[in-house]
Design an enzyme around this catalytic site. Structure first.
Site, PDB file in Angstrom:
ATOM      1  N   CYS A 167       2.129   0.100   3.804  1.00 31.28           N
ATOM      2  CA  CYS A 167       3.238  -0.108   2.859  1.00 31.28           C
ATOM      3  C   CYS A 167       3.302   1.115   1.943  1.00 31.28           C
ATOM      4  O   CYS A 167       2.819   2.178   2.315  1.00 31.28           O
ATOM      5  CB  CYS A 167       3.055  -1.415   2.082  1.00 31.28           C
ATOM      6  SG  CYS A 167       1.567  -1.499   1.066  1.00 31.28           S
TER       7      CYS A 167
ATOM      8  N   ASN B 152      -0.226   0.319  -0.969  1.00 26.65           N
ATOM      9  CA  ASN B 152      -1.466  -0.240  -0.428  1.00 26.65           C
ATOM     10  C   ASN B 152      -2.181  -1.138  -1.448  1.00 26.65           C
ATOM     11  O   ASN B 152      -3.409  -1.226  -1.470  1.00 26.65           O
ATOM     12  CB  ASN B 152      -2.408   0.872   0.083  1.00 26.65           C
ATOM     13  CG  ASN B 152      -3.563   0.373   0.949  1.00 26.65           C
ATOM     14  OD1 ASN B 152      -4.634   0.986   0.981  1.00 26.65           O
ATOM     15  ND2 ASN B 152      -3.378  -0.722   1.661  1.00 26.65           N
TER      16      ASN B 152
ATOM     17  N   CYS C 198      -0.179  -4.241  -2.454  1.00 32.15           N
ATOM     18  CA  CYS C 198       0.489  -5.548  -2.343  1.00 32.15           C
ATOM     19  C   CYS C 198       0.639  -5.984  -0.882  1.00 32.15           C
ATOM     20  O   CYS C 198      -0.123  -6.820  -0.401  1.00 32.15           O
ATOM     21  CB  CYS C 198       1.864  -5.528  -3.031  1.00 32.15           C
ATOM     22  SG  CYS C 198       1.774  -5.246  -4.817  1.00 32.15           S
ATOM     23  N   ARG C 199       1.599  -5.414  -0.165  1.00 33.84           N
ATOM     24  CA  ARG C 199       1.914  -5.923   1.172  1.00 33.84           C
ATOM     25  C   ARG C 199       0.863  -5.603   2.223  1.00 33.84           C
ATOM     26  O   ARG C 199       0.434  -6.504   2.969  1.00 33.84           O
ATOM     27  CB  ARG C 199       3.285  -5.409   1.615  1.00 33.84           C
ATOM     28  CG  ARG C 199       4.427  -5.993   0.811  1.00 33.84           C
ATOM     29  CD  ARG C 199       5.698  -5.204   0.997  1.00 33.84           C
ATOM     30  NE  ARG C 199       5.576  -3.859   0.424  1.00 33.84           N
ATOM     31  CZ  ARG C 199       6.500  -2.911   0.525  1.00 33.84           C
ATOM     32  NH1 ARG C 199       7.604  -3.156   1.199  1.00 33.84           N
ATOM     33  NH2 ARG C 199       6.301  -1.740  -0.051  1.00 33.84           N
ATOM     34  N   SER C 200       0.468  -4.335   2.348  1.00 34.65           N
ATOM     35  CA  SER C 200      -0.434  -4.013   3.465  1.00 34.65           C
ATOM     36  C   SER C 200      -1.844  -4.577   3.306  1.00 34.65           C
ATOM     37  O   SER C 200      -2.435  -5.005   4.307  1.00 34.65           O
ATOM     38  CB  SER C 200      -0.442  -2.508   3.775  1.00 34.65           C
ATOM     39  OG  SER C 200      -0.931  -1.744   2.712  1.00 34.65           O
TER      40      SER C 200
ATOM     41  N   ASP D 156       9.221  -5.562  -1.003  1.00 29.30           N
ATOM     42  CA  ASP D 156       8.239  -5.109  -1.984  1.00 29.30           C
ATOM     43  C   ASP D 156       8.194  -6.095  -3.153  1.00 29.30           C
ATOM     44  O   ASP D 156       9.196  -6.274  -3.842  1.00 29.30           O
ATOM     45  CB  ASP D 156       8.680  -3.721  -2.471  1.00 29.30           C
ATOM     46  CG  ASP D 156       7.703  -3.107  -3.445  1.00 29.30           C
ATOM     47  OD1 ASP D 156       6.783  -3.808  -3.898  1.00 29.30           O
ATOM     48  OD2 ASP D 156       7.881  -1.919  -3.747  1.00 29.30           O
TER      49      ASP D 156
HETATM   50  P1  4NP Z   1       3.131  -2.225  -1.942  1.00 28.34           P
HETATM   51  O1  4NP Z   1       3.819  -2.475  -3.368  1.00 28.34           O
HETATM   52  O2  4NP Z   1       3.807  -1.033  -1.343  1.00 28.34           O
HETATM   53  O3  4NP Z   1       3.395  -3.487  -1.213  1.00 28.34           O
HETATM   54  O4  4NP Z   1       1.649  -1.992  -2.231  1.00 28.34           O
HETATM   55  C1  4NP Z   1       3.929  -1.496  -4.377  1.00 28.34           C
HETATM   56  C2  4NP Z   1       2.836  -1.195  -5.152  1.00 28.34           C
HETATM   57  C3  4NP Z   1       2.960  -0.283  -6.173  1.00 28.34           C
HETATM   58  C4  4NP Z   1       4.175   0.325  -6.411  1.00 28.34           C
HETATM   59  C5  4NP Z   1       5.277   0.023  -5.623  1.00 28.34           C
HETATM   60  C6  4NP Z   1       5.144  -0.880  -4.601  1.00 28.34           C
HETATM   61  N1  4NP Z   1       4.317   1.242  -7.487  1.00 28.34           N
HETATM   62  O5  4NP Z   1       5.451   1.650  -7.793  1.00 28.34           O
HETATM   63  O6  4NP Z   1       3.293   1.607  -8.115  1.00 28.34           O
END
Ligand code: 4NP
Length: 154
Positions: free
Chosen positions: A7, A10, A12-14, A123
């Site tokens: 993602c 790294n 939340c989703r992955s 996201d």
């Molecule tokens: P992920 O979510 O891609 O599912 O881990 C996010 C985590 C952090 C951020 C954006 C999306 N950020 O903007 O810091």
């Protein structure tokens, strides 16, 4: 067989995808035959634990992702893993920019790869807790489909 979930951050989703799929693989007794990892396309959260909301939502369903640590996807991953599964179109596009020519991995968008809609795991970072539940719902469905393929390929 080696599977990498990717993602943006790294956190939340992955990591959720990794934790859920690891659970399915353990339940199937296939842990010694499947390597599972996750990474972000960004370098924003290298070495960090998953988001506290990710850890809490996963724990409520029996998945422990608290020991995972963020890392950034690399070109080397394309020769290490068999399957690299991106959570959304943006992640996929970013991975394509670092994908070496003629590398081993199959790169795909996770949900469409298993004929699951919608195309993207949304996201949840800037939203509420229900976003994390939706991510878990989608990733549990996809994990079952991925497990079926892994079983067929082993
Ligand atoms: P992920 O979510 O891609 O599912 O881990 C996010 C985590 C952090 C951020 C954006 C999306 N950020 O903007 O810091």
């Amino acid at each position: 067989m080696k599977v990498l979930f990717v993602c943006l951050g790294n956190i939340c989703r992955s990591p959720t995808a990794e934790g859920v799929f690891r659970h399915y693989v353990e339940q199937a007794g296939l842990s010694d035959q499947v390597t599972i990892d996750s990474a972000g396309t960004s370098d924003w959260h290298i070495g960090k634990t998953p988001d506290p909301r990710t850890i809490a939502a996963a724990a409520q369903r029996g998945y422990d992702v608290s020991t995972l640590r963020g890392r950034q996807a690399t070109a080397e991953d394309f020769n290490e893993f068999d399957l690299i599964l991106a959570m959304d179109q943006s992640n996929l596009a970013n991975l394509q920019t670092i994908q070496p020519a003629h590398s081993k991995a199959e790169l795909a968008l996770y949900l469409p790869r298993f004929n699951i809609s919608p195309d993207e795991v949304p996201d949840p970072y800037y939203g509420g807790e229900d976003g994390f539940e939706l991510v878990l719902d989608m990733l549990e469905q996809a994990s079952q489909a991925l497990l079926n393929e892994v079983k067929a390929r082993l």
